[in-house]
Design a protein around this motif. Sequence first.
Motif, PDB file in Angstrom:
ATOM      1  N   GLY A  18     -65.427-102.882  84.379  1.00 25.67           N
ATOM      2  CA  GLY A  18     -65.774-101.924  83.338  1.00 25.67           C
ATOM      3  C   GLY A  18     -64.560-101.438  82.562  1.00 25.67           C
ATOM      4  O   GLY A  18     -64.591-101.344  81.326  1.00 25.67           O
ATOM      5  N   LEU A  19     -63.470-101.158  83.275  1.00 25.58           N
ATOM      6  CA  LEU A  19     -62.257-100.708  82.604  1.00 25.58           C
ATOM      7  C   LEU A  19     -61.651-101.820  81.761  1.00 25.58           C
ATOM      8  O   LEU A  19     -61.189-101.593  80.631  1.00 25.58           O
ATOM      9  N   ALA A  20     -61.649-103.039  82.293  1.00 28.10           N
ATOM     10  CA  ALA A  20     -61.121-104.172  81.537  1.00 28.10           C
ATOM     11  C   ALA A  20     -61.919-104.403  80.257  1.00 28.10           C
ATOM     12  O   ALA A  20     -61.358-104.757  79.207  1.00 28.10           O
ATOM     13  N   LEU A 133     -49.913-105.205  83.189  1.00 29.29           N
ATOM     14  CA  LEU A 133     -50.760-105.636  84.305  1.00 29.29           C
ATOM     15  C   LEU A 133     -49.934-105.889  85.557  1.00 29.29           C
ATOM     16  O   LEU A 133     -50.295-105.467  86.660  1.00 29.29           O
ATOM     17  N   ALA A 134     -48.805-106.579  85.385  1.00 29.06           N
ATOM     18  CA  ALA A 134     -47.971-106.935  86.531  1.00 29.06           C
ATOM     19  C   ALA A 134     -47.348-105.704  87.171  1.00 29.06           C
ATOM     20  O   ALA A 134     -47.332-105.569  88.401  1.00 29.06           O
ATOM     21  N   LEU A 153     -52.475-101.288  82.705  1.00 30.10           N
ATOM     22  CA  LEU A 153     -52.653-101.698  81.311  1.00 30.10           C
ATOM     23  C   LEU A 153     -53.340-100.596  80.501  1.00 30.10           C
ATOM     24  O   LEU A 153     -52.989-100.370  79.334  1.00 30.10           O
ATOM     25  N   ALA A 154     -54.300 -99.902  81.113  1.00 28.50           N
ATOM     26  CA  ALA A 154     -54.965 -98.795  80.414  1.00 28.50           C
ATOM     27  C   ALA A 154     -53.963 -97.713  80.032  1.00 28.50           C
ATOM     28  O   ALA A 154     -53.987 -97.185  78.911  1.00 28.50           O
ATOM     29  N   ALA A 155     -53.049 -97.377  80.949  1.00 28.35           N
ATOM     30  CA  ALA A 155     -52.019 -96.386  80.633  1.00 28.35           C
ATOM     31  C   ALA A 155     -51.114 -96.876  79.517  1.00 28.35           C
ATOM     32  O   ALA A 155     -50.724 -96.125  78.625  1.00 28.35           O
ATOM     33  N   ALA A 156     -50.791 -98.176  79.531  1.00 28.63           N
ATOM     34  CA  ALA A 156     -49.897 -98.743  78.519  1.00 28.63           C
ATOM     35  C   ALA A 156     -50.535 -98.739  77.130  1.00 28.63           C
ATOM     36  O   ALA A 156     -49.831 -98.566  76.122  1.00 28.63           O
ATOM     37  N   LEU A 345     -44.242 -96.341  83.779  1.00 23.76           N
ATOM     38  CA  LEU A 345     -45.521 -95.629  83.751  1.00 23.76           C
ATOM     39  C   LEU A 345     -46.622 -96.443  84.412  1.00 23.76           C
ATOM     40  O   LEU A 345     -47.425 -95.904  85.197  1.00 23.76           O
ATOM     41  N   ALA A 346     -46.694 -97.742  84.139  1.00 23.89           N
ATOM     42  CA  ALA A 346     -47.712 -98.591  84.764  1.00 23.89           C
ATOM     43  C   ALA A 346     -47.501 -98.662  86.271  1.00 23.89           C
ATOM     44  O   ALA A 346     -48.470 -98.677  87.046  1.00 23.89           O
ATOM     45  N   TRP A 347     -46.247 -98.684  86.713  1.00 22.28           N
ATOM     46  CA  TRP A 347     -45.959 -98.697  88.151  1.00 22.28           C
ATOM     47  C   TRP A 347     -46.427 -97.404  88.810  1.00 22.28           C
ATOM     48  O   TRP A 347     -46.974 -97.419  89.917  1.00 22.28           O
ATOM     49  N   LEU A 348     -46.231 -96.286  88.132  1.00 22.09           N
ATOM     50  CA  LEU A 348     -46.705 -95.005  88.674  1.00 22.09           C
ATOM     51  C   LEU A 348     -48.222 -94.976  88.767  1.00 22.09           C
ATOM     52  O   LEU A 348     -48.785 -94.553  89.787  1.00 22.09           O
TER      53      LEU A 348
END
Length: 441
Positions: A18-20, A133-134, A153-156, A345-348
């Motif tokens: 759903g998020l994707a 994503l990674a 990816l959503a945060a990015a 940010l994505a890592w967090l």
Amino acid sequence: MRWRTHIARAAGVALTVGLAAQLGPEVDRVWTAATAMSPMAASDAKPIFLTTRAVAGHQDPTDPTIIEALATTHRTARNQFGAHRPTGKGSPFASVYPPSLPRLLAPVAADRWSDFLRQWRALGLGAYVLGALAAGAAASGRGLRPFAAVAGLAAALWLVPALDTTLALGQANALVAGILGMSVALLALGPVVLGALTLVLGGAVKLVPLVLLWPLVVARRWTALLLAFALVVLICLASAENIGLVNFFKDIGASLEYTSRMSPEWLYGGAHPTPPWLWKLHAIRTVHLGGITALLAGTAAARVRWHPTRQRELLGGAAALMCAWLAVLSSPGQLIYAPLLTPALAWLVGGLIGDLRVRPWMLLLAPLVFVLHAVDFDTPGTVAPAARLMLVAWGIWGAVAIRVLAILWPTTPRSRRRPLLALAGVASVLFTAWATVDLWA
């Protein structure tokens, strides 16, 4: 218990899908906004195009006469590059990227400017998406890794500002952010050798990704470093084919000198005077914060030798902290440097998904997400947009640092925990007191 596990997995898959599905239109929106801008406005990509054409024609990409001639051949008028700048590295056609970048692009780059720009923007957006994503996946355990990747990816895409502007202008920051994100994942999940080689390729685009080799030095990953050094030598020799090694390094030195003399406009003027504490945050972000980052990231990377099963947390955290420092370092310039916030940010966010228990660093992540979502970075105010971006970058660095400390804590012997905690507390108080002193009063 088994049916509960199946239900949890099914719910995770449904949330991920759903998020994707929500992110697909967002990627399309960014691409549409970036390509809607006229190719003539992509001033940052034109020097890359001209130097790439020079390399493809076996000419010197650092010779301004050759670049001027190519600009005339490809019908690129001087005023299409934006503001007039002085000669040297500040000239309209000069590139501040290393000569290795056009060497990498020349074999595959299109001959026409409009086609090249489309390729360049697509490369930047594609790398940015893969890197987010990674980096998100690298912070989570195996079971929740797909959801963490999509959340990163959503945060990015939803929180980081100015991505479409960065791509529209032809800036390399989206590409560099993607390379950094993929490197964080490769260092955390392996193979580490591939992560080191990816960092070298990133350094061929812009030198800054090479600082992420520091955790590998401390972790004594000599095979990865040796292969990375071999790739550096190979790229340097290939890039110096038409200009010579001496001129190759001279051009890199001239670019570093030129960029080191650049200061953000908001620091010296504007409608509102810069507060002293903002001056100090800008001043200490280089050597002082860099030294703290190198020490903390090096400590985390060194622990991998004694705790190899925790490579994902330790080496990935060290790489993410280095990325956060790079974001703080570049953020005061302009909003087009905002994509460099993405790897950390994505890592967090990926770690938030991967660890469902409440952690101290999560308490700092929540206001950061709110600020990124609520602040309109394009609207001038008492604090310049780039200054606001720097404050957010500092906050992200703080959240990553707290999480790295939380990762280090279980690997620290019990006999050393209290002395180290006391030392860290005293150091924090002294650093805070020093940072708040107005040296310019």
